[in-house]
Scaffold this motif. Structure first.
Motif, PDB file in Angstrom:
ATOM      1  N   ILE A 137      -3.338   3.236  -1.875  1.00 38.99           N
ATOM      2  CA  ILE A 137      -3.845   2.456  -2.801  1.00 38.99           C
ATOM      3  C   ILE A 137      -2.756   1.123  -2.955  1.00 38.99           C
ATOM      4  N   LEU A 138      -3.413  -0.342  -3.041  1.00 37.83           N
ATOM      5  CA  LEU A 138      -2.495  -1.537  -3.053  1.00 37.83           C
ATOM      6  C   LEU A 138      -2.057  -1.576  -4.538  1.00 37.83           C
ATOM      7  N   VAL A 139      -0.445  -1.644  -4.434  1.00 41.67           N
ATOM      8  CA  VAL A 139       0.336  -1.870  -5.629  1.00 41.67           C
ATOM      9  C   VAL A 139       0.841  -3.196  -5.712  1.00 41.67           C
ATOM     10  N   GLY A 140       0.442  -3.742  -6.772  1.00 37.21           N
ATOM     11  CA  GLY A 140       0.977  -5.162  -7.096  1.00 37.21           C
ATOM     12  C   GLY A 140       2.139  -5.120  -7.785  1.00 37.21           C
ATOM     13  N   LYS A 169       0.627  -1.032   0.122  1.00 37.31           N
ATOM     14  CA  LYS A 169      -0.093   0.085  -0.074  1.00 37.31           C
ATOM     15  C   LYS A 169       0.810   1.110  -0.116  1.00 37.31           C
ATOM     16  N   MET A 170       0.481   2.177  -0.683  1.00 37.44           N
ATOM     17  CA  MET A 170       1.410   3.398  -0.829  1.00 37.44           C
ATOM     18  C   MET A 170       0.661   4.445  -1.712  1.00 37.44           C
ATOM     19  N   LYS A 192     -12.711   7.842  -2.427  1.00 37.84           N
ATOM     20  CA  LYS A 192     -12.428   8.750  -1.244  1.00 37.84           C
ATOM     21  C   LYS A 192     -11.009   8.828  -0.892  1.00 37.84           C
ATOM     22  N   GLU A 193      -9.964   8.433  -1.551  1.00 32.32           N
ATOM     23  CA  GLU A 193      -8.599   8.463  -1.188  1.00 32.32           C
ATOM     24  C   GLU A 193      -7.852   9.627  -2.311  1.00 32.32           C
ATOM     25  N   ILE A 194      -8.624  10.186  -3.153  1.00 32.47           N
ATOM     26  CA  ILE A 194      -8.036  10.932  -4.039  1.00 32.47           C
ATOM     27  C   ILE A 194      -8.023  12.575  -3.356  1.00 32.47           C
ATOM     28  N   SER A 195      -6.668  12.891  -3.111  1.00 33.71           N
ATOM     29  CA  SER A 195      -6.341  14.111  -2.259  1.00 33.71           C
ATOM     30  C   SER A 195      -6.025  15.464  -3.166  1.00 33.71           C
ATOM     31  N   MET A 196      -5.563  15.101  -4.473  1.00 34.61           N
ATOM     32  CA  MET A 196      -5.146  16.319  -5.354  1.00 34.61           C
ATOM     33  C   MET A 196      -5.531  15.820  -6.626  1.00 34.61           C
TER      34      MET A 196
END
Length: 461
Positions: free
Chosen positions: A455-458, A229-230, A418-422
């Motif tokens: 967000i989870l990055v694979g 997650k990053m 909901k995780e979008i900040s910019m």
């Protein structure tokens, strides 16, 4: 294309069987496609398809059939066969047709019915190939294509509607393949719109080839991507495919009416960060996903889906309106006469904000810049997604460090909103094809660059 007297007799016959609503959708569809493999023409294909779709509605039950025949007896037979289990007393009388000529907001010049422009298209693709392979000796092969369509439609229904439209679609692109002897990587570029081959006036074959090869070479030099997650900055243009697939489909009454969408009961509620504004707009001039009228004969419109994070509208077709009570939005679409219409997206995008992409990247301690997105998979109903990053970079201490490969973004539509900040200023659109219950249709995705805080990055580092 169809004699109005025949259309009248068929629709009146359907009403006599007790139908609440009946509709005829007539389509003539011309296609032309060219494919190249490096500096050789691989194929040149063309064709014409014609057919009629008949939709009959009994209450909330929709019956659909189609044929290539234009005579009244064949069409009435389809109506009778479709209605055989739902026969009832007549409830509606036929209303005389009132032909409505719709305004054409998407003029086209070089169209298939007048000039297929085969030589010009081949010349463009071969120039793009030459430019792509001139970038580096590592470019081993290219694949080019040019697809053009001309779709004439005519619609009659039992409410007296008689209208029609002609749609001209064009799309062209090139894929470059880079190889270092042990590994291969690809890159690509394409453009398209609701117009004719005059699209070539705004496409530079040299840029097409060089951009495809640039991406391929970046990916060839890429290192394995870290996982976990990053924060991630998602690039503009086709980056909007995530919103389209993971969120847009959940706002169509195709899923809302069945309560198969997590958003079905959240109208007026905050479903995203307050910096998010999202639109589905069918009126944008000559854009790939635009239409003058939808496939139910309603003039299209601009629909504000999300305003400052709040859900403000769904995408609504005729049956969706009857089942949910929401007003139609001119979003009834279908691939061809073989499909009944359903609520579908047009040009769907997150609107521009006021952030700079450099500020987004500089705000990341450790994360990913996904400058170009590719395809993926989405779970209907929940919006769970897994999308590939086709060009990405590892970011550390606010600076891009190196390109990464095999990166995927994993989350759900409701979570990522909901995780979008910019949200950036660099708004762009990109062409795509969207598949759903009414077939595959041209749609546009889009957004400016935006930052997702978590967000989870694979990856496989």
């Amino acid at each position: 294309m169809l004699n109005p007297a025949i259309a009248q007799s068929v629709i009146d016959h359907a009403l006599s069987l007790g139908a609440n609503f009946a509709e005829l959708f007539i389509e003539k569809h011309r296609t032309s496609s060219i494919d190249t493999l490096s500096d050789k023409v691989k194929s040149v294909d063309s064709g014409i398809d014609f057919g009629i779709g008949l939709r009959i509605v009994f209450g909330s039950k929709v019956l659909y059939g189609y044929t290539n025949q234009t005579d009244a007896d064949s069409l009435k037979k389809i109506a009778s066969n479709l209605s055989s289990r739902d026969l009832r007393e007549r409830v509606n009388e036929f209303i005389s047709f009132d032909y409505r000529k719709m305004s054409d907001h998407h003029p086209a010049k070089i169209v298939l019915s007048k000039n297929a422009a085969i030589d010009s298209k081949v010349e463009y693709l071969l120039k793009a190939d030459a430019a792509a392979r001139a970038v580096s000796e590592s470019i081993s092969q290219t694949r080019g294509y040019c697809m053009q369509r001309e779709q004439e439609i005519e619609i009659f229904n039992s409410e007296g509607l008689h209208t029609g439209d002609t749609r001209n679609y064009i799309r062209s692109g090139l894929t470059s393949i880079a190889s270092d002897g042990t590994e291969q990587a690809t890159g690509g570029w394409n453009d398209g719109g609701l117009l004719g081959w005059e699209l070539s006036d705004s496409m530079d074959p040299v840029y097409t080839g060089e951009e495809a090869s640039r991406q391929a070479l970046v990916n060839l030099s890429a290192k394995p991507c870290p996982s976990g997650k990053m924060p991630v900055v998602i690039g503009n243009g086709f980056g909007g495919v995530i919103f389209h697939e993971a969120c847009g489909h959940l706002l169509e009454t195709t899923s809302v009416a069945k309560k198969a969408s997590v958003f079905h009961d959240q109208m007026g509620e905050m479903i995203a960060s307050e910096v998010v504004n999202a639109v589905d707009d069918g009126t944008m001039n000559n854009e790939w996903g635009s239409i003058n009228i939808d496939d139910e004969g309603m003039e299209t419109q601009r629909t504000q889906l999300i305003t400052n994070g709040k859900l403000t509208s769904f995408l609504v077709d005729r049956m969706g309106s009857e089942k949910t009570g929401y007003e139609r939005t001119g979003s009834g679409r279908r691939q061809s006469y073989r499909y009944a219409p359903a609520s579908r997206m047009r040009n769907t995008f997150i609107e521009a904000g006021d952030s700079e992409i450099d500020d987004m990247i500089s705000s990341i301690d450790k994360g990913i810049y996904a400058s170009h997105m590719g395809g993926g998979s989405v779970q209907p109903g929940t919006g769970e997604f897994n999308f590939a990053v086709t060009e990405g970079y590892y970011v550390e201490d606010g600076k891009i460090q190196y390109p990464v490969k095999s990166a995927t973004l994993i989350s759900t539509g409701p979570e990522v909103l909901k995780e979008i900040s910019m949200v950036g200023k660099d708004f762009a659109l990109a062409c795509g094809m969207c598949g759903s219950v009414s077939g595959s249709i041209p749609t546009t995705v889009g957004q400016p660059a935006l930052k997702v805080d978590t967000i989870l990055v694979g990856g496989n580092a």
